[in-house]
Design a protein around this motif. Structure first.
Motif, PDB file in Angstrom:
ATOM      1  N   VAL A 125      41.722  43.911  36.227  1.00  0.00           N
ATOM      2  CA  VAL A 125      42.079  43.038  37.432  1.00  0.00           C
ATOM      3  C   VAL A 125      43.810  43.226  37.661  1.00  0.00           C
ATOM      4  CG1 VAL A 125      42.417  40.598  37.967  1.00  0.00           C
ATOM      5  CG2 VAL A 125      40.227  41.351  36.578  1.00  0.00           C
ATOM      6  N   TYR A 138      40.299  43.194  42.244  1.00  0.00           N
ATOM      7  CA  TYR A 138      39.210  43.695  41.076  1.00  0.00           C
ATOM      8  C   TYR A 138      39.038  45.001  41.658  1.00  0.00           C
ATOM      9  CZ  TYR A 138      38.883  38.931  39.797  1.00  0.00           C
ATOM     10  OH  TYR A 138      39.028  37.688  39.266  1.00  0.00           O
ATOM     11  N   ALA A 141      35.662  46.679  42.051  1.00  0.00           N
ATOM     12  CA  ALA A 141      34.571  46.208  42.942  1.00  0.00           C
ATOM     13  C   ALA A 141      35.356  46.312  44.304  1.00  0.00           C
ATOM     14  CB  ALA A 141      34.473  44.602  42.647  1.00  0.00           C
ATOM     15  N   SER A 146      41.392  37.669  45.401  1.00  0.00           N
ATOM     16  CA  SER A 146      41.147  36.291  45.265  1.00  0.00           C
ATOM     17  C   SER A 146      42.323  35.431  45.000  1.00  0.00           C
ATOM     18  CB  SER A 146      39.943  36.049  44.514  1.00  0.00           C
ATOM     19  OG  SER A 146      39.877  34.580  43.850  1.00  0.00           O
ATOM     20  N   ASP A 227      28.981  38.169  38.258  1.00  0.00           N
ATOM     21  CA  ASP A 227      28.523  39.348  39.153  1.00  0.00           C
ATOM     22  C   ASP A 227      28.254  39.088  40.377  1.00  0.00           C
ATOM     23  OD1 ASP A 227      29.106  41.141  37.058  1.00  0.00           O
ATOM     24  OD2 ASP A 227      27.051  40.859  36.215  1.00  0.00           O
ATOM     25  N   TRP A 229      29.471  36.511  42.310  1.00  0.00           N
ATOM     26  CA  TRP A 229      30.551  36.208  42.921  1.00  0.00           C
ATOM     27  C   TRP A 229      31.089  37.375  43.299  1.00  0.00           C
ATOM     28  CZ3 TRP A 229      35.421  37.549  41.616  1.00  0.00           C
ATOM     29  CH2 TRP A 229      36.421  36.899  42.523  1.00  0.00           C
ATOM     30  N   LEU A 230      31.165  38.496  42.567  1.00  0.00           N
ATOM     31  CA  LEU A 230      31.991  39.474  42.662  1.00  0.00           C
ATOM     32  C   LEU A 230      31.194  40.428  44.164  1.00  0.00           C
ATOM     33  CD1 LEU A 230      34.647  41.135  41.709  1.00  0.00           C
ATOM     34  CD2 LEU A 230      33.140  42.319  40.166  1.00  0.00           C
ATOM     35  N   LYS A 231      29.707  40.512  43.993  1.00  0.00           N
ATOM     36  CA  LYS A 231      29.128  41.063  45.073  1.00  0.00           C
ATOM     37  C   LYS A 231      29.421  40.663  46.298  1.00  0.00           C
ATOM     38  CE  LYS A 231      25.177  42.823  42.812  1.00  0.00           C
ATOM     39  NZ  LYS A 231      23.995  42.660  42.204  1.00  0.00           N
ATOM     40  N   GLN A 233      31.886  38.892  47.280  1.00  0.00           N
ATOM     41  CA  GLN A 233      33.402  39.250  47.634  1.00  0.00           C
ATOM     42  C   GLN A 233      33.327  40.713  48.165  1.00  0.00           C
ATOM     43  OE1 GLN A 233      34.454  36.220  47.609  1.00  0.00           O
ATOM     44  NE2 GLN A 233      36.410  37.291  47.271  1.00  0.00           N
ATOM     45  N   LYS A 234      32.682  41.631  47.601  1.00  0.00           N
ATOM     46  CA  LYS A 234      32.568  42.860  47.871  1.00  0.00           C
ATOM     47  C   LYS A 234      31.947  43.000  49.322  1.00  0.00           C
ATOM     48  CE  LYS A 234      31.234  46.954  44.913  1.00  0.00           C
ATOM     49  NZ  LYS A 234      30.292  47.020  43.766  1.00  0.00           N
TER      50      LYS A 234
END
Ligand SMILES: [Cu+2]
Length: 241
Positions: A125, A138, A141, A146, A227, A229-231, A233-234
């Motif tokens: 991060v 990130y 990712a 954020s 995961d 959430w990250l997806k 965002q991606k």
């Protein structure tokens, strides 16, 4: 030394040590740890506190005993007998602190090196500090970013910290570690969150007028939620780009 005096000294020491222990244990001095590193750092703190309480009890016993038993009468202006040192005593008061300080140094060194050791599958991060806000991205990712630091539970996280303007400092009390962000330098901090929850991210280096407001939150989520959430965002960043 009379047996009675020794018993009195021990009794005073136990009372003084008991009071110090109560103050240490009953008041909530430390936040509840939310990372493995914090647990180890709290261990060092308690290790030092126990040593301090024992020394406090010995010193308090000696002082209180001396004040109550050897008090001079108000009209007694005479000097006490001259003292020319005491080799045994001097060896003792040199050796004991040396042993204690060495023990603290060894425990601290072990904890610091274990806290720096990264686990497998490290999450990277990037932390950017500027007057007066934090942002987190990130790189694994696609650079999703954020204003809130979201972290998965029980995963080794490596924060890489940068500052855009002046020196700031990253601090989450429940993670028990602080790291400065310095313009022109890259600093790092290793955290393994181990408790779900929402915690305050605080700037702990006076950085200007808005310093007190330079706060955000850190959210420790389950790996599955993280995961997801990250997806999302991606996807958001690819649609944008
Ligand atoms: Cu600040």
């Amino acid at each position: 030394m009379r047996r009675g005096s020794i018993l009195t000294l021990i009794a005073i020491g136990i009372v003084a040590g008991g009071i110090a222990t109560a103050v240490a244990v009953l008041l909530p001095w430390l936040p509840e740890p939310a990372s493995r590193e914090a647990g180890r750092i709290h261990f060092v703190i308690w290790f030092v506190i126990v040593i301090c309480i024992v020394i406090f009890a010995v010193v308090a016993a000696a002082i209180i005993y001396a004040v109550t038993h050897f008090r001079a009468a108000p009209d007694d202006l005479s000097d006490g007998p001259p003292i020319h040192g005491n080799t045994k005593l001097e060896i003792a008061w040199t050796l004991i602190p040396t042993v204690l300080v060495t023990a603290i140094a060894i425990v601290s060194a072990i904890v610091l090196s274990r806290n720096d050791a990264q686990g497998k599958d490290v999450l990277h991060v990037n932390v950017t500090a500027q007057q007066f806000a934090w942002s987190f991205s990130y790189p694994d990712a696609g650079g999703a970013s954020s204003p809130i630091l979201r972290l998965p539970k029980d995963r080794s996280v490596l924060l890489t910290l940068h500052a855009k303007d002046v020196i700031h400092s990253f601090w989450v009390p429940e993670f028990s570690q602080k790291e400065d962000t310095v313009p022109g330098l890259t600093t790092t901090l290793h955290i393994t969150p181990d408790r779900l929850g929402t915690y305050a991210v605080i700037c702990t280096e006076l950085c200007g007028l808005g310093h007190a407001l330079m706060r955000t939150t850190a959210v420790v989520m389950t790996p599955a939620d993280f995961d997801k959430w990250l997806k999302s965002q991606k996807q958001a960043s690819t649609t944008k780009g």
